[in-house]
Design a protein around this motif. Sequence first.
Motif, PDB file in Angstrom:
ATOM      1  N   UNK A 177     -14.085  12.403 -31.820  1.00 47.76           N
ATOM      2  CA  UNK A 177     -14.371  10.994 -31.535  1.00 47.76           C
ATOM      3  C   UNK A 177     -15.611  10.563 -32.325  1.00 47.76           C
ATOM      4  N   UNK A 178     -15.451  10.215 -33.597  1.00 46.56           N
ATOM      5  CA  UNK A 178     -16.594   9.865 -34.450  1.00 46.56           C
ATOM      6  C   UNK A 178     -17.450   8.730 -33.896  1.00 46.56           C
ATOM      7  N   UNK A 179     -16.807   7.730 -33.267  1.00 42.93           N
ATOM      8  CA  UNK A 179     -17.563   6.597 -32.739  1.00 42.93           C
ATOM      9  C   UNK A 179     -18.541   7.044 -31.665  1.00 42.93           C
ATOM     10  N   UNK A 180     -18.121   7.962 -30.804  1.00 43.92           N
ATOM     11  CA  UNK A 180     -18.989   8.453 -29.744  1.00 43.92           C
ATOM     12  C   UNK A 180     -20.104   9.338 -30.310  1.00 43.92           C
ATOM     13  N   UNK A 181     -19.825  10.032 -31.403  1.00 41.30           N
ATOM     14  CA  UNK A 181     -20.863  10.832 -32.055  1.00 41.30           C
ATOM     15  C   UNK A 181     -21.977   9.924 -32.570  1.00 41.30           C
ATOM     16  N   UNK A 182     -21.586   8.813 -33.207  1.00 39.24           N
ATOM     17  CA  UNK A 182     -22.570   7.837 -33.689  1.00 39.24           C
ATOM     18  C   UNK A 182     -23.365   7.260 -32.524  1.00 39.24           C
ATOM     19  N   UNK A 183     -22.669   6.969 -31.415  1.00 33.94           N
ATOM     20  CA  UNK A 183     -23.334   6.413 -30.234  1.00 33.94           C
ATOM     21  C   UNK A 183     -24.336   7.413 -29.666  1.00 33.94           C
ATOM     22  N   UNK A 184     -23.939   8.677 -29.545  1.00 28.01           N
ATOM     23  CA  UNK A 184     -24.827   9.706 -28.999  1.00 28.01           C
ATOM     24  C   UNK A 184     -26.049   9.891 -29.896  1.00 28.01           C
ATOM     25  N   UNK A 185     -25.810   9.961 -31.201  1.00 29.89           N
ATOM     26  CA  UNK A 185     -26.914  10.131 -32.149  1.00 29.89           C
ATOM     27  C   UNK A 185     -27.876   8.945 -32.067  1.00 29.89           C
ATOM     28  N   UNK A 186     -27.331   7.736 -32.031  1.00 28.35           N
ATOM     29  CA  UNK A 186     -28.161   6.524 -31.992  1.00 28.35           C
ATOM     30  C   UNK A 186     -28.972   6.460 -30.709  1.00 28.35           C
ATOM     31  N   UNK A 187     -28.367   6.888 -29.592  1.00 27.95           N
ATOM     32  CA  UNK A 187     -29.080   6.861 -28.312  1.00 27.95           C
ATOM     33  C   UNK A 187     -30.268   7.810 -28.323  1.00 27.95           C
ATOM     34  N   UNK A 188     -30.047   9.048 -28.753  1.00 30.53           N
ATOM     35  CA  UNK A 188     -31.136  10.034 -28.772  1.00 30.53           C
ATOM     36  C   UNK A 188     -32.211   9.613 -29.770  1.00 30.53           C
ATOM     37  N   UNK A 189     -31.806   9.104 -30.926  1.00 33.35           N
ATOM     38  CA  UNK A 189     -32.767   8.640 -31.920  1.00 33.35           C
ATOM     39  C   UNK A 189     -33.616   7.498 -31.359  1.00 33.35           C
ATOM     40  N   UNK A 190     -32.974   6.541 -30.715  1.00 37.87           N
ATOM     41  CA  UNK A 190     -33.691   5.402 -30.149  1.00 37.87           C
ATOM     42  C   UNK A 190     -34.632   5.834 -29.036  1.00 37.87           C
ATOM     43  N   UNK A 191     -34.194   6.804 -28.220  1.00 39.62           N
ATOM     44  CA  UNK A 191     -35.062   7.321 -27.162  1.00 39.62           C
ATOM     45  C   UNK A 191     -36.290   7.982 -27.777  1.00 39.62           C
ATOM     46  N   UNK A 192     -36.091   8.694 -28.876  1.00 35.81           N
ATOM     47  CA  UNK A 192     -37.210   9.304 -29.575  1.00 35.81           C
ATOM     48  C   UNK A 192     -38.182   8.258 -30.108  1.00 35.81           C
ATOM     49  N   UNK A 193     -37.633   7.156 -30.622  1.00 39.09           N
ATOM     50  CA  UNK A 193     -38.476   6.047 -31.103  1.00 39.09           C
ATOM     51  C   UNK A 193     -39.323   5.488 -29.965  1.00 39.09           C
ATOM     52  N   UNK A 194     -38.683   5.269 -28.824  1.00 41.91           N
ATOM     53  CA  UNK A 194     -39.392   4.697 -27.669  1.00 41.91           C
ATOM     54  C   UNK A 194     -40.517   5.614 -27.209  1.00 41.91           C
ATOM     55  N   UNK A 195     -40.209   6.919 -27.118  1.00 39.57           N
ATOM     56  CA  UNK A 195     -41.223   7.868 -26.663  1.00 39.57           C
ATOM     57  C   UNK A 195     -42.373   7.966 -27.661  1.00 39.57           C
ATOM     58  N   UNK A 196     -42.088   7.752 -28.929  1.00 37.39           N
ATOM     59  CA  UNK A 196     -43.126   7.835 -29.954  1.00 37.39           C
ATOM     60  C   UNK A 196     -44.160   6.719 -29.808  1.00 37.39           C
TER      61      UNK A 196
END
Length: 279
Positions: free
Chosen positions: A77-96
């Motif tokens: 499910x490539x779309x969900x992979x992009x969603x998962x990656x984007x979520x973790x990346x964005x969470x990392x941005x917020x924590x930074x």
Amino acid sequence: MKKETKIRLITSAVAIPLAILCFFNFWSTVALSAIAVGLAGYNYIQITLNGSRKFHRYFYIIAIPGLNVVFGFLVHNPAMIVLAYSFVMSLGFFLAIAFKDPNEIIERNIVYGTMGLWYLSFNLAFFILIYAQFDAVYSLSALGSAFVFDSAAYFVGSRWGKHKFIKRISAGKSIEGIIGGFVFLIIFFLIYDSVLYPFFGWRHFSWISIFVLSAVFSFFDTVGDITQSVFKRNRQLKNAGNILPGHGGFWDRIDGLLISVPMYYVTFVILNNFHILKA
């Protein structure tokens, strides 16, 4: 024989059979990928985020292998992979930006943290994708290729290497070693197919695919090795860790795979689409 060479051989003799056992089913392959990514990610984060808060380092030390496992669940499910990656990346941005750290620390957390998610989690997940789209034999061939190329390049380069590839970055990498690794990769594929043929009754690689895959892997494995050497050279480090006697850290062991496996997969797909992958 040099002491370091003996240690490398002993470590390989123990680690390789254990790794091969992990290719007997899909989820053991996912586990192998996550463990490798997790250990390499620990090396990577300790080096690149040195000076950052422990909280930020722990977040990525957990997120990097965790995201790799998620990719295993979502491999179809490539779309969900992009969603998962984007979520973790964005969470990392917020924590930074959630702490009152100096701007250079915030920038480092964002840049190196995001890079780690792609460079480690995403790239090594192509092991899983090769397994899912082709089969375990092809996925295992990627691991075997890395061991054969790295070992052959090391031994040939140590014995006959006179022309350094990029001396200012990696003094140990020679053109003779790279050529030796390429030649031994061709031999590896021929032996690999010959060993498998009695069990499957058909050959997995054509002559064209053996040459192309060997060339692609040799080039991009070298790129991965040199890429990691930049990180170490800039920080005056010989190895990223010491968990593997004679090999350094796990990041040192899989540095070539992190660039070569995605390109290995792409080459597989192209060869297969043109019906020239198999003999």
